[in-house]
Design a protein around this motif. Structure first.
Motif, PDB file in Angstrom:
ATOM      1  N   ASP A  22       0.811  -1.230   0.000  1.00 49.62           N
ATOM      2  CA  ASP A  22       0.000   0.000   0.000  1.00 49.62           C
ATOM      3  C   ASP A  22       0.837   1.269   0.000  1.00 49.62           C
ATOM      4  O   ASP A  22       0.376   2.328   0.438  1.00 49.62           O
ATOM      5  N   ASP A 241       4.884  11.383  11.765  1.00 49.46           N
ATOM      6  CA  ASP A 241       3.495  11.049  11.470  1.00 49.46           C
ATOM      7  C   ASP A 241       2.818  12.083  10.572  1.00 49.46           C
ATOM      8  O   ASP A 241       1.637  11.948  10.250  1.00 49.46           O
ATOM      9  N   ASP A 275      10.159   0.547  10.028  1.00 47.87           N
ATOM     10  CA  ASP A 275       8.882   1.016  10.561  1.00 47.87           C
ATOM     11  C   ASP A 275       8.592   2.443  10.108  1.00 47.87           C
ATOM     12  O   ASP A 275       7.462   2.775   9.733  1.00 47.87           O
ATOM     13  N   ARG A 278       7.604   2.379   6.399  1.00 50.57           N
ATOM     14  CA  ARG A 278       6.212   1.973   6.197  1.00 50.57           C
ATOM     15  C   ARG A 278       5.256   3.087   6.609  1.00 50.57           C
ATOM     16  O   ARG A 278       4.242   3.339   5.943  1.00 50.57           O
ATOM     17  N   GLN A 279       5.564   3.773   7.703  1.00 48.50           N
ATOM     18  CA  GLN A 279       4.697   4.857   8.162  1.00 48.50           C
ATOM     19  C   GLN A 279       4.581   5.954   7.107  1.00 48.50           C
ATOM     20  O   GLN A 279       3.475   6.414   6.792  1.00 48.50           O
ATOM     21  N   ALA A 282       3.151   4.443   3.533  1.00 47.61           N
ATOM     22  CA  ALA A 282       1.840   3.785   3.486  1.00 47.61           C
ATOM     23  C   ALA A 282       0.860   4.308   4.529  1.00 47.61           C
ATOM     24  O   ALA A 282      -0.249   4.728   4.193  1.00 47.61           O
ATOM     25  N   ASP A 283       1.240   4.292   5.799  1.00 43.92           N
ATOM     26  CA  ASP A 283       0.283   4.637   6.852  1.00 43.92           C
ATOM     27  C   ASP A 283      -0.140   6.104   6.798  1.00 43.92           C
ATOM     28  O   ASP A 283      -1.332   6.425   6.895  1.00 43.92           O
ATOM     29  N   ASN A 284       0.831   6.995   6.666  1.00 44.35           N
ATOM     30  CA  ASN A 284       0.494   8.425   6.646  1.00 44.35           C
ATOM     31  C   ASN A 284      -0.366   8.807   5.448  1.00 44.35           C
ATOM     32  O   ASN A 284      -1.367   9.522   5.616  1.00 44.35           O
ATOM     33  N   ALA A 286      -2.394   6.957   3.832  1.00 47.84           N
ATOM     34  CA  ALA A 286      -3.722   6.380   4.028  1.00 47.84           C
ATOM     35  C   ALA A 286      -4.561   7.291   4.911  1.00 47.84           C
ATOM     36  O   ALA A 286      -5.761   7.498   4.662  1.00 47.84           O
ATOM     37  N   GLU A 287      -3.937   7.887   5.940  1.00 46.53           N
ATOM     38  CA  GLU A 287      -4.662   8.796   6.822  1.00 46.53           C
ATOM     39  C   GLU A 287      -4.990  10.111   6.130  1.00 46.53           C
ATOM     40  O   GLU A 287      -6.121  10.611   6.198  1.00 46.53           O
TER      41      GLU A 287
END
Length: 297
Positions: A22, A241, A275, A278-279, A282-284, A286-287
């Motif tokens: 992602d 973040d 980590d 990935r943040q 992908a993670d950020n 996505a948010e």
């Protein structure tokens, strides 16, 4: 259609280390196909053959599942080419359009339903000192902010780091998420302690300001970009973040053009932490952009 100055889009290489699932390229552009979507105004650069088909192939090579398109200046305030690319992407793409406060509610809502997730405002000046053709200044953001809040749109900003100390206090009162292009456009020669860059770092701590880690328009030391490494490290240290990564492909007005695969390898090397990688990849996004959560793609 008149003859256009069209050049091949720069190729990309496969990153040495596979990306996390992602992963998202949060800043790139599509152009064309020009028989269906010719430019709306004269371009100050050769138009890259960066059609949705070519863009999809580049994403596949990079291992990027998602992407966020930014409206190119030759299309001005007409996002038809970008909306068509989004429609054909199977949910992989969203876009950031350009418009002033004269846009009507129905059109803005239709753009949102079609996958537009933000509007771009530009204070950066062209080499001649004027605005880039097709750009919209931040003076329109205050008038648009209530409608942007209602539709869940963010504001993408392109300005010099030195301008943000004056701009951000007022913009933060508007209640619209702010996303700063190109690392906030700091001057590498001034380093991470420059007051303008410190204003960006402080604003990121509020949780309402995001920054795109796109190094190629900031650095003067391609292809290794060592001059921006301290700035990159400072952004990661202060608010990991609130960071996303963007390639800026197909690199208009950059010669030679970078290789997005090598930029991703550099990003991996600089972070040195799976980590964090990935943040940010992908993670950020996505948010921020809503990938995978049911928001119109």
């Amino acid at each position: 259609m008149p003859d256009l100055d069209v050049v091949p889009a720069p190729p990309v290489s496969e990153p040495a280390i596979a990306l996390p699932p992602d992963a998202c390229d949060a800043h790139s552009h599509v152009f064309g196909p020009f028989d269906a979507f010719p430019p709306k105004q004269a371009s100050v650069y050769a138009l890259p053959d960066a059609s949705p088909r070519v863009h999809a192939a580049a994403r596949q090579t990079l291992g990027v599942r998602y992407g966020v398109l930014t409206q190119p200046a030759p299309y001005a305030d007409d996002p038809a080419a970008m909306l068509a690319a989004i429609r054909g992407s199977g949910g992989a793409l969203k876009g950031v359009a350009a418009t002033d406060s004269a846009i009507d509610d129905a059109t803005l809502a239709a753009w949102r339903a079609g996958g537009i997730c933000g509007l771009r405002f530009v204070e950066m000046r062209a080499p001649g000192g004027g605005r880039y053709p097709g750009s919209v200044g931040v003076e329109h953001l205050a008038a648009l902010a209530p409608r942007m809040r209602a539709l869940g749109l963010h504001a993408q900003l392109w300005a010099k780091a030195g301008d943000y100390a004056a701009l951000l206090p007022d913009l933060l009162t508007l209640g619209v998420p702010l996303v700063l292009d190109h690392m906030g456009c700091p001057d590498p020669a001034r380093g991470p302690h420059d007051p303008g860059f410190r204003a960006i770092l402080d604003a990121m701590k509020t949780g309402h300001v995001w920054v795109k880690l796109s190094v190629c328009r900031v650095s003067r030391t391609a292809p290794g970009y060592p001059d921006v490494r301290p700035l990159h490290d400072a952004l990661v240290a202060v608010a990991p973040d609130r960071l996303v990564w963007g390639s800026d492909w197909p690199y208009v007005r950059l010669d030679p053009a970078p290789d997005a695969g090598r930029l991703l390898d550099l990003f991996t090397t600089w972070l040195g932490d799976d980590d964090l990688r990935r943040q940010i990849l992908a993670d950020n996004p996505a948010e921020l952009y809503g990938f995978g959560n049911g928001i119109p793609a």
